[in-house]
Scaffold this active site. Structure first.
Site, PDB file in Angstrom:
ATOM      1  N   PRO A   1      -0.218   0.232  -0.585  1.00 28.80           N
ATOM      2  CA  PRO A   1       0.754   1.012   0.219  1.00 28.80           C
ATOM      3  C   PRO A   1      -0.312   1.992   1.240  1.00 28.80           C
ATOM      4  O   PRO A   1      -1.219   2.651   0.254  1.00 28.80           O
ATOM      5  CB  PRO A   1       1.673   1.800  -0.528  1.00 28.80           C
ATOM      6  N   LEU A   2       0.218   2.160   2.381  1.00 27.21           N
ATOM      7  CA  LEU A   2      -0.444   2.952   3.466  1.00 27.21           C
ATOM      8  C   LEU A   2       0.641   3.711   3.920  1.00 27.21           C
ATOM      9  O   LEU A   2       1.385   3.186   4.682  1.00 27.21           O
ATOM     10  CB  LEU A   2      -1.435   2.259   4.174  1.00 27.21           C
TER      11      LEU A   2
END
Length: 67
Positions: free
Chosen positions: A2-3
Site C-alpha cells: 500500500p502507498l
C-alpha cells in the site's frame, strides 16, 4: 504494498506530520491487513497559494477570515 499519498497545506509542525504518518500507517495495517514494513506513506506540503478549491486559494480564504 500500500502507498498512501497525503497532500496538505504548509504550516504543521514536524511533530504533527510525524503523528499523521503514524496514524495513517496504523490505519492501513489495521484495515487492509498489510504488513507494517510494506506500508508507504508520503506527505506532501504545498504553499497555501498553490492549493485551491472553487478557484479560491487557501491563502485567499484565510485572508478573508482575518478581521
Amino acid at each position: 504494498m500500500p502507498l498512501v499519498d497525503v497532500t496538505l497545506t504548509e504550516g504543521r509542525s514536524p511533530e504533527q506530520v510525524r503523528a499523521l504518518i503514524s496514524a495513517v500507517h496504523d490505519a492501513v495495517v489495521t484495515t487492509a491487513g498489510a504488513r507494517p514494513e510494506h506500508v508507504r506513506v508520503i506527505v506532501r506540503e504545498v504553499p497555501r497559494t498553490h492549493y485551491a478549491s472553487g478557484d479560491v486559494t487557501v491563502a485567499e480564504l484565510f485572508s478573508k477570515e482575518q478581521p
